[in-house]
Scaffold this active site. Structure first.
Site, PDB file in Angstrom:
ATOM      1  CG  HIS A 204      34.617 -25.108 -16.111  1.00 48.98           C
ATOM      2  ND1 HIS A 204      34.780 -25.942 -15.473  1.00 48.98           N
ATOM      3  CD2 HIS A 204      34.799 -23.642 -15.498  1.00 48.98           C
ATOM      4  CE1 HIS A 204      34.985 -25.602 -14.455  1.00 48.98           C
ATOM      5  NE2 HIS A 204      35.028 -24.500 -14.310  1.00 48.98           N
TER       6      HIS A 204
ATOM      7  CE  LYS B 154      33.971 -28.738 -22.486  1.00 51.68           C
ATOM      8  NZ  LYS B 154      34.034 -28.361 -21.030  1.00 51.68           N
TER       9      LYS B 154
ATOM     10  CE1 TYR C 191      36.018 -32.426 -20.830  1.00 51.67           C
ATOM     11  CE2 TYR C 191      35.365 -33.383 -18.484  1.00 51.67           C
ATOM     12  CZ  TYR C 191      36.334 -32.767 -18.924  1.00 51.67           C
ATOM     13  OH  TYR C 191      36.975 -31.741 -18.031  1.00 51.67           O
TER      14      TYR C 191
ATOM     15  CG  ASP D 149      34.775 -23.383 -10.925  1.00 53.77           C
ATOM     16  OD1 ASP D 149      35.765 -22.782 -11.947  1.00 53.77           O
ATOM     17  OD2 ASP D 149      34.602 -25.078 -10.995  1.00 53.77           O
TER      18      ASP D 149
END
Length: 179
Positions: free
Chosen positions: A62, A72, A132, A170
Site C-alpha cells: 500500500h 511511515k 506505525y 489487496d
C-alpha cells in the site's frame, strides 16, 4: 538509537537503545531531534495506526499518492512480521527494488519508510500487533497499491502459499509494472 542503512535510498532501520533489568525494559521508541540528526530526514508524524493480524496474513503493498503521500515509521508490539518496503520513486537510484526486514517485539527494530514507497508485511508468528506512525493524514481517494505476488518484485513473504490470508481489496491490486 542506532541507524542502519538498508540499501534503499532514505529507507533506514532504527535500533533503539534498550535498558533492561529485573523489572523489565525501557526504551525511547522515537525522538524527533535524534532521528533528524542521525538520518537527515524529517520525522514529523501526525497520525498513529495499529493493527492486529494472525499468522499468514499479508497486508499490502500500500501507499498514498500525491499530496497525501506518507512516510511511515513501523514496529511490532507483539509477535513477528516480515516487513517489506518497495521504492516506487521513478527518479530514485533504487526504483523498483525492495527490502524485507524481520521486525518483532523481541528485536525492537523499526523501519522508516519514506514517501513514495509501497509498504506491506506478512505475519510470521501466531499473531502480531503492528504499530506505525505516519507523517501525513490518511486519504481514501489517494490510496494506491501493488499486488503482493507481483512477478516483477518476486517477494518471498516467508509464508507457504496455501497459508496466505489476503483481503479481497489487496487481491484486486495491480502489478508494479502497471504503475
Amino acid at each position: 538509537m542506532e541507524i542502519e542503512q538498508t540499501g534503499l535510498k532514505d529507507c533506514v532501520i532504527i535500533k533503539p537503545r534498550v535498558f533492561e533489568d529485573a523489572r523489565g525494559y525501557f526504551f525511547e521508541s522515537f525522538n524527533q531531534n535524534t532521528f533528524e540528526e542521525k538520518t537527515g530526514l524529517s520525522g514529523r508524524f501526525v497520525q498513529d495506526n495499529q493493527s492486529l493480524s494472525s499468522y499468514g496474513v499479508i497486508r499490502g503493498l500500500h501507499a498514498q499518492a500525491g499530496e497525501f503521500a506518507q512516510a511511515k515509521l513501523v514496529r511490532v508490539l507483539k509477535g513477528e512480521v516480515l516487513d517489506v518496503a518497495v521504492d516506487a520513486r521513478p527518479s530514485s537510484p533504487t526504483y523498483g527494488q525492495y527490502i524485507a526486514v524481520k521486525l518483532s517485539a523481541e528485536n525492537n527494530l523499526q523501519l522508516y519508510i519514506p514517501r513514495g514507497f509501497y509498504h506491506g508485511f506478512s505475519v510470521l508468528s501466531e499473531t502480531a500487533e503492528f504499530f506505525y506512525k505516519c507523517d501525513n493524514f490518511y486519504n481514501k481517494a489517494s490510496e494506491r497499491g501493488v499486488i503482493y505476488n507481483d512477478p516483477q518484485l518476486n517477494i518471498d513473504w516467508q509464508i507457504p502459499v496455501e497459508k496466505h490470508e489476503i483481503s479481497e481489496k489487496d487481491l484486486a491490486l495491480s502489478t508494479f509494472s502497471a504503475l
